[in-house]
Enzyme design. Structure first.
Site, PDB file in Angstrom:
ATOM      1  N   GLY A 146     -17.134  22.313   7.459  1.00 33.99           N
ATOM      2  CA  GLY A 146     -17.134  21.388   6.334  1.00 33.99           C
ATOM      3  C   GLY A 146     -18.045  20.212   6.616  1.00 33.99           C
ATOM      4  O   GLY A 146     -18.372  19.940   7.778  1.00 33.99           O
ATOM      5  N   CYS A 154     -16.045  25.407  13.525  1.00 37.14           N
ATOM      6  CA  CYS A 154     -16.745  24.134  13.361  1.00 37.14           C
ATOM      7  C   CYS A 154     -15.785  23.027  12.919  1.00 37.14           C
ATOM      8  O   CYS A 154     -14.927  22.633  13.693  1.00 37.14           O
ATOM      9  CB  CYS A 154     -17.930  24.299  12.418  1.00 37.14           C
ATOM     10  SG  CYS A 154     -19.170  23.023  12.685  1.00 37.14           S
ATOM     11  N   TYR A 155     -15.859  22.571  11.662  1.00 37.39           N
ATOM     12  CA  TYR A 155     -14.927  21.524  11.229  1.00 37.39           C
ATOM     13  C   TYR A 155     -13.479  21.973  11.450  1.00 37.39           C
ATOM     14  O   TYR A 155     -12.627  21.197  11.904  1.00 37.39           O
ATOM     15  CB  TYR A 155     -15.151  21.182   9.751  1.00 37.39           C
ATOM     16  CG  TYR A 155     -14.301  20.021   9.268  1.00 37.39           C
ATOM     17  CD1 TYR A 155     -14.733  18.718   9.438  1.00 37.39           C
ATOM     18  CD2 TYR A 155     -13.059  20.240   8.667  1.00 37.39           C
ATOM     19  CE1 TYR A 155     -13.955  17.644   9.019  1.00 37.39           C
ATOM     20  CE2 TYR A 155     -12.272  19.173   8.244  1.00 37.39           C
ATOM     21  CZ  TYR A 155     -12.732  17.881   8.418  1.00 37.39           C
ATOM     22  OH  TYR A 155     -11.967  16.836   8.006  1.00 37.39           O
ATOM     23  N   HIS A 215     -21.035  29.021  14.346  1.00 39.41           N
ATOM     24  CA  HIS A 215     -20.712  29.764  13.117  1.00 39.41           C
ATOM     25  C   HIS A 215     -20.884  31.266  13.332  1.00 39.41           C
ATOM     26  O   HIS A 215     -21.966  31.799  13.095  1.00 39.41           O
ATOM     27  CB  HIS A 215     -21.607  29.295  11.965  1.00 39.41           C
ATOM     28  CG  HIS A 215     -21.302  27.908  11.517  1.00 39.41           C
ATOM     29  ND1 HIS A 215     -20.333  27.616  10.590  1.00 39.41           N
ATOM     30  CD2 HIS A 215     -21.794  26.721  11.910  1.00 39.41           C
ATOM     31  CE1 HIS A 215     -20.245  26.318  10.414  1.00 39.41           C
ATOM     32  NE2 HIS A 215     -21.128  25.739  11.203  1.00 39.41           N
ATOM     33  N   GLU A 220     -20.022  33.559  11.532  1.00 38.97           N
ATOM     34  CA  GLU A 220     -20.192  34.282  10.267  1.00 38.97           C
ATOM     35  C   GLU A 220     -21.646  34.430   9.840  1.00 38.97           C
ATOM     36  O   GLU A 220     -21.950  35.260   8.988  1.00 38.97           O
ATOM     37  CB  GLU A 220     -19.391  33.593   9.152  1.00 38.97           C
ATOM     38  CG  GLU A 220     -19.907  32.227   8.685  1.00 38.97           C
ATOM     39  CD  GLU A 220     -19.442  31.050   9.557  1.00 38.97           C
ATOM     40  OE1 GLU A 220     -19.036  31.279  10.715  1.00 38.97           O
ATOM     41  OE2 GLU A 220     -19.507  29.896   9.084  1.00 38.97           O
ATOM     42  N   ASP A 230     -20.080  46.700 -13.293  1.00 41.27           N
ATOM     43  CA  ASP A 230     -18.678  46.311 -13.130  1.00 41.27           C
ATOM     44  C   ASP A 230     -17.778  47.005 -14.139  1.00 41.27           C
ATOM     45  O   ASP A 230     -16.725  47.539 -13.790  1.00 41.27           O
ATOM     46  CB  ASP A 230     -18.514  44.792 -13.263  1.00 41.27           C
ATOM     47  CG  ASP A 230     -19.566  44.040 -12.476  1.00 41.27           C
ATOM     48  OD1 ASP A 230     -20.077  44.624 -11.506  1.00 41.27           O
ATOM     49  OD2 ASP A 230     -19.886  42.897 -12.836  1.00 41.27           O
ATOM     50  N   LYS A 279     -19.775  42.100  -5.613  1.00 40.09           N
ATOM     51  CA  LYS A 279     -20.580  43.138  -6.274  1.00 40.09           C
ATOM     52  C   LYS A 279     -20.874  44.347  -5.385  1.00 40.09           C
ATOM     53  O   LYS A 279     -20.777  45.491  -5.827  1.00 40.09           O
ATOM     54  CB  LYS A 279     -21.902  42.502  -6.717  1.00 40.09           C
ATOM     55  CG  LYS A 279     -22.759  43.383  -7.576  1.00 40.09           C
ATOM     56  CD  LYS A 279     -22.153  43.417  -8.932  1.00 40.09           C
ATOM     57  CE  LYS A 279     -23.115  43.743 -10.017  1.00 40.09           C
ATOM     58  NZ  LYS A 279     -22.633  43.186 -11.279  1.00 40.09           N
TER      59      LYS A 279
HETATM   60  N1  LIG Z   1     -21.564  44.214 -24.581  1.00 43.88           N
HETATM   61  C1  LIG Z   1     -20.327  44.298 -24.062  1.00 43.88           C
HETATM   62  N2  LIG Z   1     -19.380  45.044 -24.659  1.00 43.88           N
HETATM   63  C2  LIG Z   1     -18.138  45.140 -24.149  1.00 43.88           C
HETATM   64  N3  LIG Z   1     -17.740  44.501 -23.046  1.00 43.88           N
HETATM   65  C3  LIG Z   1     -18.626  43.739 -22.399  1.00 43.88           C
HETATM   66  C4  LIG Z   1     -19.972  43.592 -22.866  1.00 43.88           C
HETATM   67  N4  LIG Z   1     -20.617  42.777 -22.005  1.00 43.88           N
HETATM   68  C5  LIG Z   1     -19.737  42.437 -21.056  1.00 43.88           C
HETATM   69  N5  LIG Z   1     -18.529  43.000 -21.290  1.00 43.88           N
HETATM   70  C6  LIG Z   1     -17.299  42.838 -20.492  1.00 43.88           C
HETATM   71  O1  LIG Z   1     -17.396  41.673 -19.680  1.00 43.88           O
HETATM   72  C7  LIG Z   1     -17.311  42.022 -18.300  1.00 43.88           C
HETATM   73  C8  LIG Z   1     -18.195  41.126 -17.451  1.00 43.88           C
HETATM   74  O2  LIG Z   1     -19.553  41.341 -17.744  1.00 43.88           O
HETATM   75  P1  LIG Z   1     -20.588  41.497 -16.559  1.00 43.88           P
HETATM   76  O3  LIG Z   1     -21.949  41.472 -17.103  1.00 43.88           O
HETATM   77  O4  LIG Z   1     -20.204  40.553 -15.475  1.00 43.88           O
HETATM   78  O5  LIG Z   1     -20.245  42.922 -15.966  1.00 43.88           O
HETATM   79  P2  LIG Z   1     -20.944  44.302 -16.236  1.00 43.88           P
HETATM   80  O6  LIG Z   1     -21.844  44.204 -17.396  1.00 43.88           O
HETATM   81  O7  LIG Z   1     -19.903  45.326 -16.307  1.00 43.88           O
HETATM   82  O8  LIG Z   1     -21.753  44.523 -14.911  1.00 43.88           O
HETATM   83  P3  LIG Z   1     -23.098  43.801 -14.485  1.00 43.88           P
HETATM   84  O9  LIG Z   1     -22.662  42.520 -13.840  1.00 43.88           O
HETATM   85  O10 LIG Z   1     -23.668  44.749 -13.520  1.00 43.88           O
HETATM   86  O11 LIG Z   1     -23.913  43.562 -15.674  1.00 43.88           O
HETATM   87  C9  LIG Z   1     -17.733  43.480 -18.268  1.00 43.88           C
HETATM   88  O12 LIG Z   1     -17.268  44.111 -17.110  1.00 43.88           O
HETATM   89  C10 LIG Z   1     -17.131  44.005 -19.540  1.00 43.88           C
HETATM   90  O13 LIG Z   1     -15.765  44.274 -19.373  1.00 43.88           O
HETATM   91  N1  LIG Z   2     -20.582  22.674   9.939  1.00 41.95           N
HETATM   92  C1  LIG Z   2     -19.515  21.903  10.171  1.00 41.95           C
HETATM   93  O1  LIG Z   2     -18.374  22.291   9.963  1.00 41.95           O
HETATM   94  C2  LIG Z   2     -19.791  20.501  10.597  1.00 41.95           C
HETATM   95  C3  LIG Z   2     -18.558  19.747  10.989  1.00 41.95           C
HETATM   96  C4  LIG Z   2     -18.794  18.247  11.083  1.00 41.95           C
HETATM   97  N2  LIG Z   2     -19.163  17.760   9.788  1.00 41.95           N
HETATM   98  C5  LIG Z   2     -19.873  17.953  12.110  1.00 41.95           C
HETATM   99  O2  LIG Z   2     -20.946  17.541  11.769  1.00 41.95           O
HETATM  100  O3  LIG Z   2     -19.646  18.117  13.286  1.00 41.95           O
END
Ligand SMILES: Nc1ncnc2c1ncn2[C@@H]1O[C@H](COP(=O)(O)OP(=O)(O)OP(=O)(O)O)[C@@H](O)[C@H]1O
Ligand SMILES: NC(=O)CC[C@H](N)C(=O)O
Ligand SMILES: O=c1[nH]c(=O)c2[nH+]cn([C@@H]3O[C@H](COP(=O)(O)O)[C@@H](O)[C@H]3O)c2[nH]1
Ligand SMILES: [Mg+2]
Length: 528
Positions: free
Chosen positions: A63, A90-91, A177, A179, A235, A383
């Site tokens: 943080g 870290c923090y 870190h 990660e 999605d 994703k």
């Molecule tokens: N044209 C549409 N018709 C029906 N539902 C939709 C439409 N556009 C989006 N949605 C709904 O909203 C949700 C979120 O949209 P989003 O664009 O994040 O996802 P996605 O289109 O399924 O995938 P991607 O992120 O790959 O485009 C979708 O999963 C779907 O359920």
């Molecule tokens: N990346 C961090 O978590 C930094 C921790 C704290 N802010 C520091 O500077 O030491």
């Protein structure tokens, strides 16, 4: 209306407590890469609230604050007395040390970036198999004395106490870190903590997600009928496939053509999705509804809320039509499936305590009087995890590999008011840009390439020996892993030149094409 992601899975989560880190998302991802389920929670939760989530382990993030600064988040001592394994990073490490009676000091020895790290002991669960290496540091404060009962495991020039352990209490801390990919052996350290320290099993896989979600969907829906918003995107295709596997032909997919689609999109949904899954599809032609509701609106959040609301109204209409068609009057459809992902929830401020960056139409843009019960089997996933689930379900590569397109479509790619002329113009420019990207064979390398019309901006140009006063088009190609962070794609100059040349020649009203060279953060991927 906010459902915690935890409500969607039976796994005991590894909680990543976010102290305002740049890398909290990354920690959660790395834990999931280790096949252990993980969730991010804000540091504002009390110990009681954290423990109520029944965590399998807790990771305290880094943080920006100094543990001494006024108002800095406090890492509470009782967190370490509940018998839950904890790793402080870290923090989080500094806060843990302080809470347990150690000392933290501003030694003036800051470390940023790659840092030689000496491992003092491998005889502990955390650093088993980890030898001297370069770790990634980003700190100004340092732990100057480890708390009593803790062993010092590693040191660097600027941080003599760079890692600590109290094996008996299962408490660990690292100054660096693990990660970030730049930390050599970082994933090994996280896995050591999870498997050896906390005794967790690597059993959270795409196969287990499919089985668990199918089971939950069956429980939730029973033998009722259900509709799924299907967009042609990844999605919703994966969500629909999961629901289809769970409840078969109780499902009808609803594709809403809101007039904010790209060229050829409606046709492609019918062709690809239905061919791949055989699911029932209802197409709702709602262009007028959306254009009327959006008339005169230019504020991005207002647009998003209107689109979210009208989506639901369109689903309600569709539901009535589907029931009428099936001549099963009276039996209304209660469930609506959406392909909502974890980042949609986080960015809409739906994660507890997270800031509202933008209201995704399917989360923050939902109306208050929602009549459907939502079914959102992907709500905890990123994703790339959704793509893996899609592949597991046997969806074709054209669907799981597809570039994302936001539900509000071109509506949030016209900066300014939305009109049908402007949509027409943007659709042409977008089709050219996409065709050229595909022709260059770069679809796979680019995560997404929004094409944006700056409808409120005009600039002077010279075309055909005359003055023009047209709008700029912005190209926004980005690379990303999960849309939470992104970098701008270094597309070849000759490809950019071809796109620019074709758009300015072929699209009336556009006399300039510009390239967006901003990463996320600070920019988001979309302009609105
Ligand atoms: N044209 C549409 N018709 C029906 N539902 C939709 C439409 N556009 C989006 N949605 C709904 O909203 C949700 C979120 O949209 P989003 O664009 O994040 O996802 P996605 O289109 O399924 O995938 P991607 O992120 O790959 O485009 C979708 O999963 C779907 O359920
Ligand atoms: N990346 C961090 O978590 C930094 C921790 C704290 N802010 C520091 O500077 O030491
Ligand atoms: O279905 C959606 N409804 C929305 O309201 C929405 N807003 C952004 N996006 C998509 O989310 C990803 C991250 O976008 P941002 O960096 O612009 O937040 C990118 O992939 C965006 O295209 C949306 N998808
Ligand atoms: Mg989409």
């Amino acid at each position: 209306m906010t459902i915690s992601p935890a409500a969607q899975t039976s796994q005991r989560p590894v909680l990543v407590v976010d102290y305002g880190a740049q890398y909290a998302q990354l920690i959660a991802r790395r834990v999931r890469e280790a096949k252990v389920y993980s969730e991010i929670v804000p540091h504002t939760l009390s110990t009681e609230q954290l423990l109520a989530k029944n965590p399998a382990a807790i990771i305290l993030s880094g943080g920006p604050s100094s543990v001494y600064a006024e108002g800095a988040p406090v890492v509470p001592r009782d967190l370490f007395e509940a018998g839950v394994p904890v790793l402080g990073i870290c923090y989080g490490f500094q806060g843990m040390s302080l809470a347990m009676g150690g000392e933290v000091a501003q030694t003036g020895l800051r470390e940023y970036g790659s840092t030689e790290t000496t491992i003092l002991s491998q005889e502990n669960p955390l650093l088993q198999g980890v030898s001297d290496h370069k770790s990634w540091m980003s700190h100004g404060d340092s732990v100057s004395r480890a708390p009593e009962g803790f062993e010092v495991l590693a040191s660097t020039a600027g941080a003599p106490v760079a890692a600590i352990a109290n094996e008996e209490k299962c408490l660990y801390g690292v100054q660096w870190h693990p990660e970030v990919k730049h930390s050599e052996g970082g994933q090994r350290i996280l896995e050591n903590f999870l498997y050896n320290g906390a005794g967790l099993e690597p059993n959270w896989t795409t196969g287990s997600i499919v089985d668990e979600q199918v089971e939950r969907i069956r429980e939730q829906i029973g033998d009722s009928r259900v509709i799924c918003g299907l967009s042609g995107g990844v999605d919703s295709a994966v969500a629909a496939a999961l629901v289809q596997r769970a409840v078969g032909d109780q499902l009808t997919c609803v594709f809403v053509n809101h007039g904010l689609l790209r060229e050829g999109e409606a046709e492609q949904v019918e062709r690809d999705f239905v061919a791949a899954t055989g699911a029932k599809l209802y197409v709702a032609n709602e262009q007028e509804r959306f254009l009327n509701a959006l008339a005169g609106v230019s504020d991005p959040e207002t647009k998003r809320k209107i689109i979210g609301r009208e989506f639901i109204r369109a689903f309600e209409e569709a539901e009535r039509a589907i029931i009428a068609e099936a001549a099963s009057e009276g039996e209304s459809i209660k469930f609506l499936v959406q392909g909502t992902l974890y980042p949609d929830v986080v960015e809409s401020g739906g994660g507890e305590g997270t800031a509202n960056i933008k209201s995704h139409h399917n989360v923050g843009g939902l109306p208050e009087d929602l009549q459907f019960e939502l079914v959102e089997p992907l709500r905890t996933l990123f994703k790339d995890e959704v793509r893996a689930v899609g592949a597991q379900l046997g969806l074709p590569a054209e669907i799981v590999g597809r570039q994302p397109f936001p539900g509000p479509g071109l509506g949030i790619r016209i900066v300014g008011e939305i009109t049908s002329d402007r949509l027409e113009l943007l659709r042409k420019a977008d089709a050219i840009a996409r065709a050229e990207l595909t022709a260059a064979g770069l679809d796979g390398e680019v995560w997404q390439m929004p094409v944006v019309l700056l409808a409120d901006v005009r600039s002077v140009g010279v075309q055909g020996d005359g003055r023009s006063y047209g709008h700029p088009i912005v190209l926004r190609p980005v690379s990303s892993e999960d849309a939470m962070t992104a970098d701008w794609s270094r597309l070849p100059y000759d490809l950019l030149a071809r796109i620019s040349n074709r758009i300015t020649n072929e699209v009336d009203g556009v006399n300039r094409v510009v390239l967006d060279v901003t990463s996320k953060p600070p920019g988001t991927i979309e302009w609105e």
